[in-house]
Design an enzyme around this catalytic site. Sequence first.
Site, mmCIF file in Angstrom:
data_model
loop_
_atom_site.group_PDB
_atom_site.id
_atom_site.type_symbol
_atom_site.label_atom_id
_atom_site.label_comp_id
_atom_site.label_asym_id
_atom_site.label_seq_id
_atom_site.Cartn_x
_atom_site.Cartn_y
_atom_site.Cartn_z
ATOM 1 N N ARG A 1 109.321 77.474 45.161
ATOM 2 C CA ARG A 1 108.271 76.776 44.699
ATOM 3 C C ARG A 1 107.662 77.186 43.439
ATOM 4 O O ARG A 1 107.334 76.491 42.656
ATOM 5 C CB ARG A 1 107.456 76.708 45.967
ATOM 6 C CG ARG A 1 107.819 75.491 46.880
ATOM 7 C CD ARG A 1 106.834 75.310 48.100
ATOM 8 N NE ARG A 1 107.091 74.434 48.894
ATOM 9 C CZ ARG A 1 106.632 74.093 50.208
ATOM 10 N NH1 ARG A 1 105.761 74.964 50.672
ATOM 11 N NH2 ARG A 1 107.051 73.149 50.708
ATOM 12 N N LYS B 1 112.239 67.535 65.603
ATOM 13 C CA LYS B 1 111.184 66.742 65.557
ATOM 14 C C LYS B 1 111.287 65.143 65.825
ATOM 15 O O LYS B 1 111.335 64.445 64.679
ATOM 16 C CB LYS B 1 110.077 66.869 64.628
ATOM 17 C CG LYS B 1 109.917 68.492 64.501
ATOM 18 C CD LYS B 1 109.181 68.712 62.966
ATOM 19 C CE LYS B 1 109.046 69.999 62.550
ATOM 20 N NZ LYS B 1 108.727 70.394 60.967
ATOM 21 N N GLY C 1 107.717 67.631 54.279
ATOM 22 C CA GLY C 1 106.785 66.576 55.116
ATOM 23 C C GLY C 1 106.764 65.566 53.962
ATOM 24 O O GLY C 1 106.755 64.276 54.163
#
Length: 394
Positions: free
Chosen positions: A37, A198, A374
């Site tokens: 990142r 999930k 996300g």
Amino acid sequence: MNKKSIRDVADLAGKRVFVRVDFNVPLENGVITDDTRIRETLPTIKYLIEQGAKVILASHMGRPKGEFVDSMRLTPAAVRLGELLGKPVAKADEAVGDAVKAQIAELKNGDVLVLENVRFYKGEEKNDAELAKQFAELADLFVNDAFGAAHRAHSSTAGIAQYLPAVSGLLMEKELDVLGKALSNPERPFTAIIGGAKVKDKIDVIDNLINLSDNLILGGGLCFTFLKAQGYSIGASMLDEEKIELAKTFINKAKEKGINLLIPIDVVVADKFDANAETKIVDVDAIPDGWLGLDIGPKTSKIYADTIKNSKLVVWNGPMGVFEMDAFAAGTKAVGEACAETAGYTVIGGGDSAAAVEKFNLGSKMDHISTGGGASLEFMEGKALPGVVALNDK
Ligand SMILES: Nc1ncnc2c1ncn2[C@@H]1O[C@H](COP(=O)(O)OP(=O)(O)O)[C@@H](O)[C@H]1O
Ligand SMILES: O=C(OP(=O)(O)O)[C@H](O)COP(=O)(O)O
């Protein structure tokens, strides 16, 4: 993209630029274990340095819930950034206030200052206007390069844009461009692969992808809810009871739309959730009672790999099995290798999928590995991202 970027801002020299980045990198005992990142924000930071801006970097790290937590300071990220840039990077102990203002006043054109973790302030996650104003007071321009946090409406990602000219950074632009092109006008055949654990978080993205993709491949823990919906007995495998009916509607919707919905035909089952468990490969109509499905089987892997290799665009989110344990890693590896081999364009999203790709040394063979888990999911669901909505239109 219809939002302005730093390339659209004339005369950056001498301007104080507040750049929201996502330096929320994994740390173990204070040591960064993956600096992707940080490296991915270098084009924006270098561009601003070259233009002679005063670069003020803001980020969150972890979830400190409005408290100053020493282990979540941004010091390791600032040190790493300095190494990557090959020049000194200053670090503030706070993110707002007089001491920070004084440090900014000392900056020369092309200097870089990293502020302290913005989530040390209670207002940040509430998108508090006062905190947003305090951030805005530090700068002349707001740049959002934090794609990984673009799905959050916080003071430093969205609120601040009310008080300063607001544009995207180059990483943000690249992420939105790649994901936007992939999804708005996909090259076909377009294959979407959804796995992981999930079910609840991914059900909306599956719904949207049924509308967009030609082939929709399901694996990981979430495919067992679909197998159950097809009437199979799934033993002790992961199941989301509440989503069985929805899974049935998705299976029907895919049929109606002529979408090739691929659900495993064989799986690797284990007698317990353990790296040393007893394992067997079985067809999905023969999962023994009490056993858990922890990976897709070899017949399924072959079908999935062939589909991927014949695709022009592949978007992958979520591993096919418990790839962290070698006994259940083969399916994820096969899908990863097929993504690496296909001539089609490959986009990987999601922390665990990116980790799996790295584990199998396939990272360099993918076309785009997103810095947002996300965020990329919400984008694929078709939701507006608050950190992008807040930016100035072109
Ligand atoms: N069959 C399975 N049963 C239980 N867990 C699984 C199964 N397949 C994959 N997983 C787990 O799913 C996790 C990743 O899920 P998720 O967080 O949804 O993915 P991502 O971070 O890529 O979005 C991995 O830790 C993996 O071990
Ligand atoms: O790591 C992040 O999210 P991700 O794991 O979904 O990619 C981002 O930095 C956002 O962090 P958050 O989920 O605490 O808001």
